[in-house]
Scaffold this active site. Sequence first.
Site, PDB file in Angstrom:
ATOM      1  N   GLY A  73       0.805  -1.216   0.000  1.00 57.60           N
ATOM      2  CA  GLY A  73       0.000   0.000   0.000  1.00 57.60           C
ATOM      3  C   GLY A  73       0.834   1.261   0.000  1.00 57.60           C
ATOM      4  N   GLY A  74       2.071   1.174  -0.531  1.00 53.99           N
ATOM      5  CA  GLY A  74       2.899   2.355  -0.650  1.00 53.99           C
ATOM      6  C   GLY A  74       3.309   2.979   0.660  1.00 53.99           C
ATOM      7  N   SER A 107       4.709  -5.549  -2.694  1.00 56.98           N
ATOM      8  CA  SER A 107       4.839  -4.121  -2.945  1.00 56.98           C
ATOM      9  C   SER A 107       5.576  -3.471  -1.772  1.00 56.98           C
ATOM     10  CB  SER A 107       3.469  -3.499  -3.203  1.00 56.98           C
ATOM     11  OG  SER A 107       3.587  -2.225  -3.796  1.00 56.98           O
TER      12      SER A 107
END
Length: 545
Positions: free
Chosen positions: A137-138, A223
Amino acid sequence: MRYTGYMRPLAILAALGASAFLPADAAVSKQPVAQPVVVTESGAIMGAAANGIEFFRGIPYASPPMGALRWEPPQPAAHWPGVRKAIRFAHDCAQKPVPGDIVVSRASFSEDCLYLNIWRPSVSQKRLPVMVWIHGGGFVNGGSSAPIFDGTKFAEGGVILVSFNYRLGRFGFFGFPALTAENPDGLLGDYGYMDQIAAFKWVKANIAAFGGDPNNVTVFGESAGGGSVHMLLTSPLAAGLFNKAIVESGGGRGSLMGPRRLHEDLPGLPSAETIGVNFAKANGIDGTGPKALAALRALPAKKILDGLNMMTMLMAGPPTYAGPIQDGKIVVGSPDEMYRTGRWAKIPVMIGANSADIGFSTAKTMNEVLAPFGADSEKARDLYDPDHTGDVAVVGQTIAADRLMVEPARLTAQLVSDQGIPSYEYRFSYVSAAATEGISKRGPKNAPWLSKLKGASHASELVFVFDTISDLYKNASREDKAMAKDMQVYWINFAKTGNPNEPDLPQWPSYSRQKDMLMNFTQDGPKAMADPWRARLDLIAAHSN
């Protein structure tokens, strides 16, 4: 083969009450169930069980990082008397959700968010392998409560699945001069990373009570979660906390979010402290001393959040969010530097990226796209645009995805295998019609994780790794379900033994630089092959050193 022989773990001390009904959001049958109880270092917790699986949700692994504990290292969870219910998800960490994100929280959001969740088989004859999931989620979005991350199928496969939350955005990554003055020799800046390390310490200390093996723990993430796995593999403060690692689309060449420093401004990259001062000024707070810090800690969470999410964190103007920081104690170098010099955990690694993974290109012309390749620009054109379409957006994003995700995954596999440590590279190329339709209906067209490229977009492997595609997409095909079963078995096998293989699946060769073999999850199933993108990734590597 899937694990089916279970006996009840010794850690279950009692069953309080004859039965209970699961909450409405439980991804299991709503049958009357037993209530398993486990004693942790902080106290006893009561979970729920159904269909041979027990789960415990909302277990505190640290104290709420609020008030005076905002921007402090995580503190131990307080002890509680009696038996604490652990059936519903606790808060996910404070954030502004992105409309249409495929990772949809089932919980509310709060600063009080340092909780973890556990799924396990109801009965087992031995200590079970443990898998600990780190969401993406960055570093500004995401959480452990999303249905896509339900751990039921992992538990059915004979492992204990743990997921947890960690501080995000400015709550998780923040520098300010008064914080340094307050604790000059302590841990600073990377509070979200500190939370991750605290969660693994909790697992190490408590997972045996759940029937897990504290000496057989696999970390995996995607991610930002995959970038976090790189951090854990290379941080001296995470040494000995896990035994195997899986990185899904987590980069690996350089720091995923850039080489931000805590105190030092770099060209075009202000320090975390400079950014913290920017944020204070934006909120009418002058100075850099204790009074300014007290005023920052007194701001309501909504002010700290200030609309930050994956869609807004790169907006123009003076930056007010730092992201992860090379602080010198937790993060002491970039992942590739640490791997090259042998300063990492030296454990088996599985790593890969998706065929249409994430990448960002702002080039307006083909010359701008190819300029970084210098004298090799024509070679790059032939490799990335062999039909000479001149499609700047597609070629630019393909190169950007290779730079950010695909080539760094191969580099990590190379550097690990060069040191005699088993590594396994994959590429996820499978495209599900059901998942693509579901994402396109929910997500905004300009969402950064929705690639313009043809192929498997960023994060699209998640429903297959967790085998939740049938739960999330009712029109999932037989091929979708088969791919999910196969992928999860590979992941579980790796967690159990450090080798993803078993006789009933295509053999996945360990990586070597000479053969450059990977497992490609294709429309026709898993296929081991020499990397078909070797020439273009070699070119990326040649222009990345």
